[in-house]
Design a protein around this motif. Structure first.
Motif, PDB file in Angstrom:
ATOM      1  N   TYR A  79       0.851  -1.191   0.000  1.00  0.00           N
ATOM      2  CA  TYR A  79       0.000   0.000   0.000  1.00  0.00           C
ATOM      3  C   TYR A  79       0.887   1.241   0.000  1.00  0.00           C
ATOM      4  N   ALA A 102       0.784   4.880   4.933  1.00  0.00           N
ATOM      5  CA  ALA A 102       0.010   4.706   6.163  1.00  0.00           C
ATOM      6  C   ALA A 102      -0.753   5.981   6.489  1.00  0.00           C
ATOM      7  N   CYS A 133      -5.663   3.675   2.362  1.00  0.00           N
ATOM      8  CA  CYS A 133      -4.792   2.694   3.025  1.00  0.00           C
ATOM      9  C   CYS A 133      -5.339   2.328   4.398  1.00  0.00           C
ATOM     10  N   THR A 134      -5.936   3.283   5.067  1.00  0.00           N
ATOM     11  CA  THR A 134      -6.562   2.996   6.366  1.00  0.00           C
ATOM     12  C   THR A 134      -7.742   2.055   6.175  1.00  0.00           C
ATOM     13  N   ALA A 171      -6.358  -1.462   5.424  1.00  0.00           N
ATOM     14  CA  ALA A 171      -5.753  -2.074   6.618  1.00  0.00           C
ATOM     15  C   ALA A 171      -6.827  -2.502   7.613  1.00  0.00           C
ATOM     16  N   ARG A 177      -7.658  -6.096   9.072  1.00  0.00           N
ATOM     17  CA  ARG A 177      -7.734  -6.278  10.531  1.00  0.00           C
ATOM     18  C   ARG A 177      -9.051  -6.963  10.915  1.00  0.00           C
ATOM     19  N   GLY A 206       1.472  -6.303   5.895  1.00  0.00           N
ATOM     20  CA  GLY A 206       1.384  -5.106   5.056  1.00  0.00           C
ATOM     21  C   GLY A 206       2.769  -4.545   4.818  1.00  0.00           C
ATOM     22  N   ARG A 265      -0.435   1.687  13.387  1.00  0.00           N
ATOM     23  CA  ARG A 265      -0.892   0.496  14.106  1.00  0.00           C
ATOM     24  C   ARG A 265      -1.649   0.894  15.376  1.00  0.00           C
ATOM     25  N   ILE A 315      -4.285  -1.895  14.307  1.00  0.00           N
ATOM     26  CA  ILE A 315      -3.858  -2.903  13.335  1.00  0.00           C
ATOM     27  C   ILE A 315      -3.221  -4.063  14.110  1.00  0.00           C
ATOM     28  N   LEU A 340       3.278  -4.788  10.060  1.00  0.00           N
ATOM     29  CA  LEU A 340       3.469  -3.816   8.981  1.00  0.00           C
ATOM     30  C   LEU A 340       4.979  -3.685   8.806  1.00  0.00           C
TER      31      LEU A 340
END
Length: 158
Positions: free
Chosen positions: A41, A44, A49-50, A53, A57, A72, A85, A90, A94
């Motif tokens: 991705y 962050a 991307c959120t 993720a 999750r 990730g 995170r 998350i 990552l």
């Protein structure tokens, strides 16, 4: 820069050892024997991307129950990944590829289209890496929204 070389099913997954959001190293070799969902991705804490993720999750328990490990990868520094995170809860590793060497090896960094312009950056991608370290699926230019649900369907999990 031209389009990056892409991976295909059956290719050996490029190995890596990269720092995680906690600063500890994670090596792909450490995950041998398990099927890995490695997703690339761009950045962050950006909206897309959120969303992606958080979708991973929220599906993590069922993915792990089906034998998948999620990792990730982005060019963000470990410190930014740690904030990501923490902020979004998350619950999977990552990894930080600040020099973009691993992203490039996977064909997930290079020229792409963004709002009608050609730019160089991370190509949102997902790789299914089998227990022996081979590419099972290489999915490029995936959408942030709805990707995990589509991936689950394609893997026969829904």
């Amino acid at each position: 820069m031209t389009a990056p070389a892409r991976l295909s099913p059956g290719d050996t997954a490029p190995d890596f050892t990269l720092p995680t959001d906690s600063g500890d190293p994670l090596a792909l070799a450490d995950l041998r024997g398990r099927t890995v969902l490695l997703y690339a991705y761009p950045a962050a804490m950006t909206p897309g991307c959120t969303k992606q993720a958080c979708d991973f999750r929220d599906s993590l328990a069922s993915l792990q129950a089906a034998g998948y490990e999620v990792v990730g990868i982005s060019p963000d520094k470990p410190e930014k990944l740690a904030r990501f995170r923490e902020r979004d809860g998350i619950t999977f590793p990552l990894v930080s590829d600040t020099d973009r060497a691993v992203l490039t090896a996977y064909g997930a960094y290079g020229e792409k289209q963004s709002y009608g312009r050609t730019v160089t950056g991370v190509i949102r991608s997902t790789f299914v890496i089998d227990a022996d370290g081979r590419i099972e699926r290489a999915l490029y230019n995936v959408r942030a929204t709805g990707h995990v649900a589509k991936l689950r369907r394609d893997l026969g999990l829904d």
